[in-house]
Design an enzyme around this catalytic site. Structure first.
Site, PDB file in Angstrom:
ATOM      1  N   HIS A  23      -0.851 -19.293 -21.664  1.00  0.00           N
ATOM      2  CA  HIS A  23      -1.670 -19.972 -20.650  1.00  0.00           C
ATOM      3  C   HIS A  23      -1.951 -19.119 -19.411  1.00  0.00           C
ATOM      4  O   HIS A  23      -1.853 -17.912 -19.421  1.00  0.00           O
ATOM      5  CB  HIS A  23      -1.076 -21.329 -20.282  1.00  0.00           C
ATOM      6  CG  HIS A  23       0.290 -21.309 -19.634  1.00  0.00           C
ATOM      7  ND1 HIS A  23       0.549 -20.632 -18.492  1.00  0.00           N
ATOM      8  CD2 HIS A  23       1.442 -21.917 -19.982  1.00  0.00           C
ATOM      9  CE1 HIS A  23       1.809 -20.809 -18.145  1.00  0.00           C
ATOM     10  NE2 HIS A  23       2.376 -21.572 -19.036  1.00  0.00           N
ATOM     11  N   HIS A  79       9.078 -32.996 -19.021  1.00  0.00           N
ATOM     12  CA  HIS A  79       8.379 -32.001 -18.182  1.00  0.00           C
ATOM     13  C   HIS A  79       6.899 -32.172 -18.497  1.00  0.00           C
ATOM     14  O   HIS A  79       6.530 -32.332 -19.666  1.00  0.00           O
ATOM     15  CB  HIS A  79       8.927 -30.634 -18.599  1.00  0.00           C
ATOM     16  CG  HIS A  79       8.257 -29.425 -18.082  1.00  0.00           C
ATOM     17  ND1 HIS A  79       7.750 -29.316 -16.811  1.00  0.00           N
ATOM     18  CD2 HIS A  79       8.055 -28.208 -18.671  1.00  0.00           C
ATOM     19  CE1 HIS A  79       7.260 -28.097 -16.653  1.00  0.00           C
ATOM     20  NE2 HIS A  79       7.425 -27.416 -17.767  1.00  0.00           N
ATOM     21  N   GLU A  81       4.367 -30.082 -18.150  1.00  0.00           N
ATOM     22  CA  GLU A  81       3.520 -28.935 -18.473  1.00  0.00           C
ATOM     23  C   GLU A  81       2.905 -29.151 -19.857  1.00  0.00           C
ATOM     24  O   GLU A  81       3.531 -29.697 -20.774  1.00  0.00           O
ATOM     25  CB  GLU A  81       4.313 -27.617 -18.395  1.00  0.00           C
ATOM     26  CG  GLU A  81       3.381 -26.441 -18.318  1.00  0.00           C
ATOM     27  CD  GLU A  81       4.038 -25.144 -17.834  1.00  0.00           C
ATOM     28  OE1 GLU A  81       5.268 -25.080 -17.716  1.00  0.00           O
ATOM     29  OE2 GLU A  81       3.275 -24.189 -17.578  1.00  0.00           O
ATOM     30  N   ASP A  83       2.133 -27.552 -22.478  1.00  0.00           N
ATOM     31  CA  ASP A  83       2.650 -27.124 -23.778  1.00  0.00           C
ATOM     32  C   ASP A  83       3.629 -28.140 -24.362  1.00  0.00           C
ATOM     33  O   ASP A  83       3.909 -28.106 -25.564  1.00  0.00           O
ATOM     34  CB  ASP A  83       3.288 -25.727 -23.705  1.00  0.00           C
ATOM     35  CG  ASP A  83       4.304 -25.575 -22.599  1.00  0.00           C
ATOM     36  OD1 ASP A  83       4.111 -26.170 -21.512  1.00  0.00           O
ATOM     37  OD2 ASP A  83       5.304 -24.863 -22.800  1.00  0.00           O
ATOM     38  N   HIS A 145      11.977 -25.592 -14.887  1.00  0.00           N
ATOM     39  CA  HIS A 145      11.433 -24.727 -13.853  1.00  0.00           C
ATOM     40  C   HIS A 145      10.316 -25.379 -13.028  1.00  0.00           C
ATOM     41  O   HIS A 145       9.663 -24.672 -12.218  1.00  0.00           O
ATOM     42  CB  HIS A 145      10.916 -23.432 -14.498  1.00  0.00           C
ATOM     43  CG  HIS A 145       9.698 -23.658 -15.391  1.00  0.00           C
ATOM     44  ND1 HIS A 145       8.499 -23.024 -15.137  1.00  0.00           N
ATOM     45  CD2 HIS A 145       9.481 -24.446 -16.465  1.00  0.00           C
ATOM     46  CE1 HIS A 145       7.605 -23.384 -16.056  1.00  0.00           C
ATOM     47  NE2 HIS A 145       8.174 -24.244 -16.869  1.00  0.00           N
ATOM     48  N   ASP A 164      12.510 -26.642 -21.276  1.00  0.00           N
ATOM     49  CA  ASP A 164      12.290 -25.189 -21.237  1.00  0.00           C
ATOM     50  C   ASP A 164      13.583 -24.381 -21.123  1.00  0.00           C
ATOM     51  O   ASP A 164      13.639 -23.231 -21.588  1.00  0.00           O
ATOM     52  CB  ASP A 164      11.390 -24.824 -20.048  1.00  0.00           C
ATOM     53  CG  ASP A 164       9.916 -25.052 -20.341  1.00  0.00           C
ATOM     54  OD1 ASP A 164       9.469 -24.775 -21.466  1.00  0.00           O
ATOM     55  OD2 ASP A 164       9.200 -25.503 -19.431  1.00  0.00           O
ATOM     56  N   TYR A 192      12.277 -14.617 -21.199  1.00  0.00           N
ATOM     57  CA  TYR A 192      11.965 -15.951 -20.672  1.00  0.00           C
ATOM     58  C   TYR A 192      12.669 -16.160 -19.335  1.00  0.00           C
ATOM     59  O   TYR A 192      12.073 -16.598 -18.354  1.00  0.00           O
ATOM     60  CB  TYR A 192      12.448 -16.980 -21.699  1.00  0.00           C
ATOM     61  CG  TYR A 192      11.837 -18.347 -21.565  1.00  0.00           C
ATOM     62  CD1 TYR A 192      10.671 -18.665 -22.235  1.00  0.00           C
ATOM     63  CD2 TYR A 192      12.433 -19.314 -20.780  1.00  0.00           C
ATOM     64  CE1 TYR A 192      10.109 -19.920 -22.120  1.00  0.00           C
ATOM     65  CE2 TYR A 192      11.881 -20.566 -20.659  1.00  0.00           C
ATOM     66  CZ  TYR A 192      10.722 -20.868 -21.338  1.00  0.00           C
ATOM     67  OH  TYR A 192      10.170 -22.109 -21.213  1.00  0.00           O
ATOM     68  N   HIS A 225      11.314 -24.611 -26.746  1.00  0.00           N
ATOM     69  CA  HIS A 225      10.679 -23.430 -27.352  1.00  0.00           C
ATOM     70  C   HIS A 225      11.724 -22.671 -28.158  1.00  0.00           C
ATOM     71  O   HIS A 225      12.868 -22.517 -27.707  1.00  0.00           O
ATOM     72  CB  HIS A 225      10.156 -22.468 -26.283  1.00  0.00           C
ATOM     73  CG  HIS A 225       9.026 -22.981 -25.451  1.00  0.00           C
ATOM     74  ND1 HIS A 225       7.770 -23.233 -25.950  1.00  0.00           N
ATOM     75  CD2 HIS A 225       8.960 -23.266 -24.128  1.00  0.00           C
ATOM     76  CE1 HIS A 225       6.984 -23.650 -24.974  1.00  0.00           C
ATOM     77  NE2 HIS A 225       7.672 -23.698 -23.854  1.00  0.00           N
TER      78      HIS A 225
HETATM   79 FE1  FEO Z   1       7.173 -25.267 -18.533  1.00  0.00          FE
HETATM   80 FE2  FEO Z   1       7.251 -24.689 -21.855  1.00  0.00          FE
HETATM   81  O1  FEO Z   1       6.554 -25.321 -20.256  1.00  0.00           O
END
Ligand code: FEO
Length: 393
Positions: A23, A79, A81, A83, A145, A164, A192, A225
């Site tokens: 992204h 979260h 975000e 993704d 985060h 995350d 990461y 992830h």
């Molecule tokens: Fe903070 Fe994997 O998104």
């Protein structure tokens, strides 16, 4: 392929082999990624996180292998975000009666992304929701985060789903940490951490201490992830605790650009000085180096040495994104220096040196500049600079 982690707990996520750039943050993902979502089937049914929007139909197909999606009672959005939350609209179309569970800060961010009149429930640290035999317990994790970030823990089966945190952008054929190449796994976990979590290291330390004090048994850590930690899951928690200390290795990252090879020769001479003192280094020629890989090297290294020739009274613009990361990521425990060639004005090295200082990097050798192409004496002085930096580590 849907994977049952424990009885009634299913990975229903997606492996994205083709993702090479993540992204707008422009995080390179050389090994792809996964978007992990977990379906918990008890008396009640909960979905913990979703996937990136383009993969929503695959998520729904995965869920449908286990239960009729309309039966989902809770969708936990750890979260907002995209993704992880991007498929929420599709999930909620299939499960319109589900409650979307968010952290207190998520009550701002999730509606702020989707503008839908879903039924929301905000939870605080320590709150729980009974699914029947087992409960979900929530731990807010602000700035790990994003402000809204939250961990979800499943009692009875002892599964921590920290979104995350503890994740990696790592697409593999397998779902578990003991099934993959450990070097690759830790390269991605470190990348990461270095690129995303470094500025929040103090919070990482505090959150780990807080969670450990809860004395929750943890059999599995299932991040959002990459692979799932089932073999010695606390290994990644311990590794995070170590990374959060920001105690870099005795090594150096020499980051430079060059016009006509002069600054490169200086970089190599500095490297020779470091090596003569037994200090390994990575010489990172910025135009052909991945920015996030450079930052990972910076994270590992005690010394950050930056070089550029002067152009238009400044440094080459290729260095600007790296310098911006050095500012924003707030690295600790670094020493450094600046170097470069020049023809007539030569401001670049002073600007770099000033920025290194502003960004908390202790300058341990005076900036060095060589006019036109470096001569033997210039190279000897750069070699000496490398020795000086090595001894200052
Ligand atoms: Fe903070 Fe994997 O998104």
């Amino acid at each position: 392929m849907v994977t049952e982690l424990k009885r009634g707990v299913y990975w229903v996520g997606v492996v994205d082999w083709s993702l090479k750039h993540f992204h707008g943050y422009e995080l390179s993902t050389h090994r792809g990624s996964t978007y992990n979502a977990y379906l918990l089937v008890d008396d009640k049914i909960a979905l913990v996180d979703t996937v990136w929007g383009p993969f929503a139909e695959q998520l729904m197909a995965n869920i449908a292998e286990i239960v009729e999606p309309a039966r989902i009672d809770y969708v936990i959005a750890n979260h907002s975000e995209i993704d992880h939350a991007g498929a929420l609209p599709v999930v909620m179309r299939h499960a319109p009666n589900a409650t979307v569970v968010v952290s207190k800060r998520g009550l701002d961010s999730v509606p702020g992304h989707f503008h839908q009149a879903w039924k929301f429930q905000a939870v605080h640290t320590g709150d729980s929701i009974s699914l029947g035999k087992n409960n979900l317990v929530f731990v807010e994790a602000p700035m790990l985060h994003w402000p809204d970030s939250m961990f979800t823990y499943l009692t009875g089966l002892n599964i921590l789903m920290p979104n995350d945190a503890f994740g990696q952008h790592y697409a593999t054929a397998f779902r578990y940490n003991d099934q993959v190449d450990q070097t690759e796994l830790y390269e991605e976990a470190l990348k990461y951490y270095a690129n995303i979590l470094t500025p929040f290291s103090a919070r990482v330390t505090a959150k780990i201490e807080e969670v450990l004090k809860l004395n929750l048994p943890v059999d599995i850590i299932a991040p959002s992830h990459g692979v799932i930690w089932r073999d010695n899951p606390l290994q990644i928690v311990n590794q995070y605790a170590q990374w959060a200390k920001q105690e870099p290795e005795k090594r150096a990252a020499i980051i430079y650009d060059t016009m006509w090879e002069g600054t490169r020769h200086l970089a190599e001479a500095i490297g020779a000085g470091l090596a003569s003192e037994g200090v390994p280094f990575a010489a990172l020629y910025v135009p052909v180096s991945d920015r996030n890989d450079i930052i990972t090297q910076v994270f590992r290294s005690r010394a950050v040495i930056v070089g550029s020739p002067t152009i238009n009274r400044g440094y080459l613009s290729t260095l600007a994104p790296v310098m911006e990361d050095l500012r924003g990521l707030e690295f600790k425990n670094k020493v450094g220096a600046a170097f470069g060639c020049y023809g007539w004005s030569g401001e670049a090295v002073k600007i770099i040196e000033e920025q290194l200082k502003q960004y908390g990097i202790e300058v341990v050798a005076p900036a060095f500049k060589a006019k036109w192409q470096p001569n033997t004496e210039d190279l000897a002085r750069c070699r000496e600079m490398g020795v000086q930096i090595a001894r200052a580590m």
